[in-house]
Structures are given as structure tokens and as C-alpha cells.
Design a protein around this motif. Structure first.
Motif, PDB file in Angstrom:
ATOM      1  N   ASN A  52       0.637  -1.110  -0.104  1.00 46.58           N
ATOM      2  CA  ASN A  52       0.081   0.037  -0.129  1.00 46.58           C
ATOM      3  C   ASN A  52       0.940   1.351  -0.047  1.00 46.58           C
ATOM      4  N   PRO A  53       0.382   2.308  -0.652  1.00 40.95           N
ATOM      5  CA  PRO A  53       1.010   3.934  -0.331  1.00 40.95           C
ATOM      6  C   PRO A  53       0.894   4.202   0.871  1.00 40.95           C
ATOM      7  N   PRO A  54       1.481   5.225   1.310  1.00 37.05           N
ATOM      8  CA  PRO A  54       1.708   5.867   2.681  1.00 37.05           C
ATOM      9  C   PRO A  54       0.131   6.052   2.889  1.00 37.05           C
ATOM     10  N   ASP A  55      -0.025   6.660   3.904  1.00 35.83           N
ATOM     11  CA  ASP A  55      -1.510   6.970   4.678  1.00 35.83           C
ATOM     12  C   ASP A  55      -1.756   8.364   3.823  1.00 35.83           C
ATOM     13  N   SER A  56      -3.103   8.486   3.395  1.00 36.31           N
ATOM     14  CA  SER A  56      -3.225   9.749   2.904  1.00 36.31           C
ATOM     15  C   SER A  56      -2.833  10.908   3.291  1.00 36.31           C
ATOM     16  N   ARG A  57      -3.209  10.872   4.856  1.00 37.28           N
ATOM     17  CA  ARG A  57      -2.766  12.166   5.708  1.00 37.28           C
ATOM     18  C   ARG A  57      -1.316  12.424   5.851  1.00 37.28           C
ATOM     19  N   SER A  58      -0.716  11.564   5.737  1.00 40.10           N
ATOM     20  CA  SER A  58       0.872  11.717   5.755  1.00 40.10           C
ATOM     21  C   SER A  58       1.335  12.365   4.386  1.00 40.10           C
ATOM     22  N   MET A  59       0.752  11.675   3.217  1.00 43.41           N
ATOM     23  CA  MET A  59       1.164  12.410   2.060  1.00 43.41           C
ATOM     24  C   MET A  59       0.543  13.704   1.782  1.00 43.41           C
ATOM     25  N   GLU A  60      -0.611  13.915   2.669  1.00 49.52           N
ATOM     26  CA  GLU A  60      -0.986  15.367   2.344  1.00 49.52           C
ATOM     27  C   GLU A  60      -0.127  16.560   2.945  1.00 49.52           C
ATOM     28  N   VAL A  61       0.391  16.038   4.218  1.00 49.24           N
ATOM     29  CA  VAL A  61       1.270  16.878   5.176  1.00 49.24           C
ATOM     30  C   VAL A  61       2.637  17.148   4.300  1.00 49.24           C
ATOM     31  N   ALA A  62       2.919  15.921   3.866  1.00 54.37           N
ATOM     32  CA  ALA A  62       4.290  16.009   3.063  1.00 54.37           C
ATOM     33  C   ALA A  62       4.352  16.842   1.880  1.00 54.37           C
ATOM     34  N   ARG A  63       3.081  16.709   1.176  1.00 53.52           N
ATOM     35  CA  ARG A  63       2.746  17.611   0.118  1.00 53.52           C
ATOM     36  C   ARG A  63       2.719  19.078   0.248  1.00 53.52           C
ATOM     37  N   GLY A  64       2.189  19.262   1.517  1.00 50.97           N
ATOM     38  CA  GLY A  64       2.051  20.686   1.917  1.00 50.97           C
ATOM     39  C   GLY A  64       3.399  21.485   2.112  1.00 50.97           C
ATOM     40  N   ARG A  65       4.320  20.538   2.528  1.00 59.22           N
ATOM     41  CA  ARG A  65       5.578  21.080   2.648  1.00 59.22           C
ATOM     42  C   ARG A  65       6.649  20.794   1.670  1.00 59.22           C
ATOM     43  N   GLY A  66       6.253  20.292   0.400  1.00 58.39           N
ATOM     44  CA  GLY A  66       6.826  20.292  -0.808  1.00 58.39           C
ATOM     45  C   GLY A  66       7.547  19.039  -0.958  1.00 58.39           C
ATOM     46  N   ILE A  67       7.017  18.244  -0.324  1.00 56.17           N
ATOM     47  CA  ILE A  67       7.653  16.670  -0.406  1.00 56.17           C
ATOM     48  C   ILE A  67       6.649  15.664  -0.790  1.00 56.17           C
ATOM     49  N   GLU A  68       7.012  14.769  -1.982  1.00 51.47           N
ATOM     50  CA  GLU A  68       5.988  14.017  -2.670  1.00 51.47           C
ATOM     51  C   GLU A  68       6.524  12.679  -2.085  1.00 51.47           C
ATOM     52  N   MET A  69       5.709  11.737  -1.871  1.00 50.80           N
ATOM     53  CA  MET A  69       5.786  10.392  -1.378  1.00 50.80           C
ATOM     54  C   MET A  69       4.797   9.084  -1.804  1.00 50.80           C
ATOM     55  N   GLN A  70       4.166   9.613  -2.947  1.00 48.15           N
ATOM     56  CA  GLN A  70       3.189   8.717  -3.196  1.00 48.15           C
ATOM     57  C   GLN A  70       3.560   7.347  -3.932  1.00 48.15           C
ATOM     58  N   ASP A  71       5.084   7.515  -4.457  1.00 51.54           N
ATOM     59  CA  ASP A  71       5.780   6.553  -4.959  1.00 51.54           C
ATOM     60  C   ASP A  71       6.093   5.351  -4.066  1.00 51.54           C
ATOM     61  N   LEU A  72       6.155   5.797  -2.834  1.00 54.94           N
ATOM     62  CA  LEU A  72       6.570   4.415  -1.759  1.00 54.94           C
ATOM     63  C   LEU A  72       5.440   3.653  -1.409  1.00 54.94           C
ATOM     64  N   ARG A  73       5.972   2.368  -1.248  1.00 51.43           N
ATOM     65  CA  ARG A  73       4.925   1.072  -0.825  1.00 51.43           C
ATOM     66  C   ARG A  73       5.355   0.723   0.328  1.00 51.43           C
ATOM     67  N   ALA A  74       4.480   0.315   1.221  1.00 53.63           N
ATOM     68  CA  ALA A  74       4.983  -0.457   2.394  1.00 53.63           C
ATOM     69  C   ALA A  74       5.633  -2.038   2.218  1.00 53.63           C
ATOM     70  N   ARG A  75       6.509  -2.256   3.108  1.00 57.46           N
ATOM     71  CA  ARG A  75       6.905  -3.764   3.051  1.00 57.46           C
ATOM     72  C   ARG A  75       7.194  -3.864   4.528  1.00 57.46           C
ATOM     73  N   LYS A  76       7.224  -5.324   4.573  1.00 62.01           N
ATOM     74  CA  LYS A  76       7.736  -5.807   5.939  1.00 62.01           C
ATOM     75  C   LYS A  76       9.171  -6.005   6.028  1.00 62.01           C
ATOM     76  N   VAL A  77       9.964  -5.592   7.220  1.00 61.41           N
ATOM     77  CA  VAL A  77      11.292  -5.998   7.350  1.00 61.41           C
ATOM     78  C   VAL A  77      11.551  -7.413   7.021  1.00 61.41           C
ATOM     79  N   ASP A  78      12.621  -7.685   6.498  1.00 59.43           N
ATOM     80  CA  ASP A  78      13.184  -9.078   6.261  1.00 59.43           C
ATOM     81  C   ASP A  78      14.483  -9.274   6.858  1.00 59.43           C
ATOM     82  N   PHE A  79      14.913 -10.459   7.080  1.00 57.89           N
ATOM     83  CA  PHE A  79      16.253 -10.687   7.544  1.00 57.89           C
ATOM     84  C   PHE A  79      17.574 -10.227   6.881  1.00 57.89           C
ATOM     85  N   GLY A  80      17.376 -10.116   5.573  1.00 56.05           N
ATOM     86  CA  GLY A  80      18.231  -9.591   4.687  1.00 56.05           C
ATOM     87  C   GLY A  80      18.258  -8.143   5.037  1.00 56.05           C
ATOM     88  N   ASP A  81      17.267  -7.436   5.476  1.00 54.83           N
ATOM     89  CA  ASP A  81      17.598  -5.969   5.733  1.00 54.83           C
ATOM     90  C   ASP A  81      18.661  -5.585   7.008  1.00 54.83           C
TER      91      ASP A  81
END
Length: 163
Positions: A52-81
Motif C-alpha cells: 500500500n502507499p503511505p497514509d493519505s494524511r501523511s502524504m497530504e502533510v508532506a505535499r503541503g511542505r513540498g515533499i512527494e511520497m506517493q511512489d513509496l509502498r509499504a513492505r515488511k522488514v526481512d532478515f536481509g535488511d
């Protein structure tokens, strides 16, 4: 220096705090033309929102401050990290503890509370804004911006030998 410094931001679901930190830090790194030297990602300790993309409220605050993050997608930490990343930055004590439980002892030194790099905030945890009002997302943005600036200063001095 041929190897990139690799930074991973971690919260619970990877839709509010860690993608905000990811996007803020990415912008700071790009603004200083260091994206060839620093690799950035974010993940969650839980698989609630994988893909999933970030929470819409997070994206709205970021966009209001000149930062885009709609390209990000949630993932779970794995051992390789734990092998791959130089910095694994937890947003709160609960996620810090979960990361320590999943990691081998030789990777413990990579796991840090993200706000250790903050200068303007004395708190140790970035609060989860998910169930709160819109002001929580603004606070998270301010906290991760402060800690991101401190983290970038640290990496430039300690890892990249830049002033």
C-alpha cells in the motif's frame, strides 16, 4: 568510497512515520546531490499494509511542505535488511525491541532510535499519528525533519568524510 551508505527507516505498518522519514530524508539527500552515495528505504515490523502507499494524511502533510511520497509502498522488514543496511532506524521503543528480537547480535549496532539524531526534540519516540487527528501528522513531519537533518550531518561527517 564505492559502497553506498544504506539507511532503513522502520515503524509498525510502514504507512505513516517511516515513509515520511524516508521521503524527508530522500529530499535532503537529493538537495545536497548525495543520492549517489546514500541509499534510502523504509519498512514496517508488521505486514498490515504491504504493497500500500503511505497514509493519505501523511502524504497530504508532506505535499503541503513540498515533499512527494506517493511512489513509496509499504513492505515488511526481512532478515536481509539486517545484513544490507548500515542504519536501521526505529521510530519507537516497541519497534526497536521487535527489530532487536529479529536481528542477530552482530547486527544490533545498526539498530538505533531515529530521534537520537534530533536536535530540537527531546523525545525519544516518534508518536504514531494513525489514530489521532491531523496535528499528529504535522508533529511527526517536524520530528522526522529534525532527526533527518541530524542523521544527514552525522552520515556526512562519520561515513562520507564531508563537512
Amino acid at each position: 568510497m564505492s559502497e553506498k551508505v544504506k539507511v532503513l527507516f522502520v515503524c509498525m505498518g510502514n504507512i505513516c512515520r517511516s515513509p515520511t522519514a524516508h521521503a524527508v530524508f530522500r529530499k535532503l539527500v537529493r538537495d545536497e546531490a548525495l543520492d549517489g552515495l546514500i541509499e534510502i528505504d523504509s519498512a514496517g515490523t508488521h505486514a498490515y499494509h504491504v504493497g500500500n502507499p503511505p497514509d493519505s494524511r501523511s502524504m497530504e502533510v508532506a505535499r503541503g511542505r513540498g515533499i512527494e511520497m506517493q511512489d513509496l509502498r509499504a513492505r515488511k522488514v526481512d532478515f536481509g535488511d539486517f545484513i544490507e543496511y548500515d542504519y536501521i532506524l526505529a521510530m519507537d521503543e516497541a519497534n526497536y525491541s521487535l527489530l532487536k528480537e529479529q536481528a542477530l547480535p552482530e547486527h544490533f549496532s545498526k539498530i538505533t532510535m531515529f530521534l537520537e539524531f534530533a536536535e530540537q526534540f527531546a523525545q525519544t519516540e516518534v508518536p504514531d499519528p494513525y489514530y489521532g487527528g491531523p496535528q499528529g501528522f504535522d508533529l511527526v513531519f517536524d520530528m522526522v525533519t529534525d532527526a533527518s537533518e541530524g542523521l544527514l550531518r552525522h552520515i556526512k561527517q562519520e561515513k562520507l568524510n564531508l563537512k
